[in-house]
Design a protein around this motif. Sequence first.
Motif, mmCIF file in Angstrom:
data_model
loop_
_atom_site.group_PDB
_atom_site.id
_atom_site.type_symbol
_atom_site.label_atom_id
_atom_site.label_comp_id
_atom_site.label_asym_id
_atom_site.label_seq_id
_atom_site.Cartn_x
_atom_site.Cartn_y
_atom_site.Cartn_z
ATOM 1 N N ALA A 96 10.724 99.124 33.076
ATOM 2 C CA ALA A 96 12.225 97.891 32.720
ATOM 3 C C ALA A 96 13.045 98.728 33.505
ATOM 4 O O ALA A 96 14.005 98.429 34.797
ATOM 5 C CB ALA A 96 12.981 97.747 31.795
ATOM 6 N N VAL A 97 13.371 100.247 33.331
ATOM 7 C CA VAL A 97 14.533 101.287 33.612
ATOM 8 C C VAL A 97 14.335 100.974 34.854
ATOM 9 O O VAL A 97 15.112 101.438 35.676
ATOM 10 C CB VAL A 97 14.537 102.161 32.704
ATOM 11 C CG1 VAL A 97 15.595 103.565 32.957
ATOM 12 C CG2 VAL A 97 15.335 102.301 31.323
ATOM 13 N N ALA A 98 12.759 102.061 34.885
ATOM 14 C CA ALA A 98 12.819 102.300 37.001
ATOM 15 C C ALA A 98 12.696 100.918 37.407
ATOM 16 O O ALA A 98 13.408 100.668 38.967
ATOM 17 C CB ALA A 98 10.870 102.130 36.474
ATOM 18 N N GLY A 99 12.450 99.811 37.448
ATOM 19 C CA GLY A 99 13.003 98.270 37.773
ATOM 20 C C GLY A 99 14.387 98.250 38.526
ATOM 21 O O GLY A 99 14.878 97.573 39.794
ATOM 22 N N GLY B 64 10.458 97.679 42.069
ATOM 23 C CA GLY B 64 11.468 97.367 42.471
ATOM 24 C C GLY B 64 12.420 97.282 43.998
ATOM 25 O O GLY B 64 13.265 96.756 43.797
ATOM 26 N N TYR B 65 12.097 98.610 44.653
ATOM 27 C CA TYR B 65 12.307 98.840 45.348
ATOM 28 C C TYR B 65 12.213 98.296 46.663
ATOM 29 O O TYR B 65 13.062 96.923 47.389
ATOM 30 C CB TYR B 65 12.244 99.949 46.081
ATOM 31 C CG TYR B 65 13.255 100.836 46.836
ATOM 32 C CD1 TYR B 65 14.286 101.303 47.506
ATOM 33 C CD2 TYR B 65 12.622 100.800 48.322
ATOM 34 C CE1 TYR B 65 14.636 101.093 48.320
ATOM 35 C CE2 TYR B 65 12.931 100.717 49.560
ATOM 36 C CZ TYR B 65 14.509 101.338 49.485
ATOM 37 O OH TYR B 65 14.940 101.845 50.857
ATOM 38 N N GLY C 120 5.273 92.811 36.192
ATOM 39 C CA GLY C 120 6.320 92.120 35.771
ATOM 40 C C GLY C 120 7.136 91.797 35.054
ATOM 41 O O GLY C 120 8.657 91.942 35.331
ATOM 42 N N VAL C 121 7.456 93.584 34.457
ATOM 43 C CA VAL C 121 8.957 93.806 33.283
ATOM 44 C C VAL C 121 9.472 94.502 34.415
ATOM 45 O O VAL C 121 10.603 93.793 34.885
ATOM 46 C CB VAL C 121 8.607 94.346 32.404
ATOM 47 C CG1 VAL C 121 9.811 95.222 31.486
ATOM 48 C CG2 VAL C 121 7.946 93.631 30.781
ATOM 49 N N ALA C 122 9.072 95.430 35.572
ATOM 50 C CA ALA C 122 10.066 95.695 36.212
ATOM 51 C C ALA C 122 10.486 94.602 37.490
ATOM 52 O O ALA C 122 11.689 95.340 37.917
ATOM 53 C CB ALA C 122 9.311 97.095 37.295
ATOM 54 N N ASN C 123 9.847 93.972 38.169
ATOM 55 C CA ASN C 123 10.093 93.266 38.973
ATOM 56 C C ASN C 123 11.305 92.108 38.687
ATOM 57 O O ASN C 123 11.641 92.080 38.583
ATOM 58 C CB ASN C 123 8.678 92.477 39.022
ATOM 59 C CG ASN C 123 9.226 91.188 40.910
ATOM 60 O OD1 ASN C 123 9.279 91.917 41.777
ATOM 61 N ND2 ASN C 123 9.848 90.515 40.461
#
Length: 254
Positions: A82-85, A152-153, A186-189
């Motif tokens: 999550a933080v990384a996304g 995320g990027y 899915g979480v990161a996205n």
Amino acid sequence: MTWSDAAFLLAAGVIGGLTGSIAGLASIATYPALLLVGLPPVTANVTNTVAMVFNAIGSVWGSRPELTGLGPWLKRILPVAAVAGAIGAALLLSTPAEGFEKIVPILLGGASLAIAIPRRGNAAARVSSHRRHTATILLESAAIFLICIYGGYFGAAAGVLLIALLLHVGHATLAHANASKNVISGVANTVAALIFSFFAPVHWPAVFALGLGCLIGSRLGPIVVRHAPAGPLKVLISAAGLALAVKLGIDAYS
């Protein structure tokens, strides 16, 4: 957006959802489709990320049998994702893409080869070692963190990177590695999509057309992984990842 554009994006979403939930290659179909209906690159990128939320829903929904017993591990790793996304989304909104564009083909090519390379050692022993050694846990978390920043990027083939990593850190089968990939990506996205929803030029009609297709296709993908022979499927994923790495490399260095 015309009705024909919407139908085209729906079909692209089905293909993208299917390939995304199997191999993490949804953007092969979805991102070019958004460009073809006339969206500029940045708008297409953020719109694609938001539409991938539907891909995550269908993928995780279809992967429930393989996720049994992975709850404790996922609870530890999902905050990292999550933080990384969020970081990846912030980078997209504040920095140019050239740096990522040049390194991604190399990473993707290496990950695609790693998927096809058989693991050595007993799977149970690998899992046990993974749980005992803090160093391994930290390295795994750091690798997932970096992959999810990229997810995320931009996200093209971030799932391939995750599958390659998870197959070599203790997940016993391709189906289990794929199921974990679906949850993590899915979480990161989703975190990145929430940020883009407020701060980026999301094209919402395209999101709904593409997202509906992704939901349909991604629900079917885990079923394919569950029943298809793992060996040939790994080779197929590896080959598709290598093909995309070549294409991205040509685009980045030409």
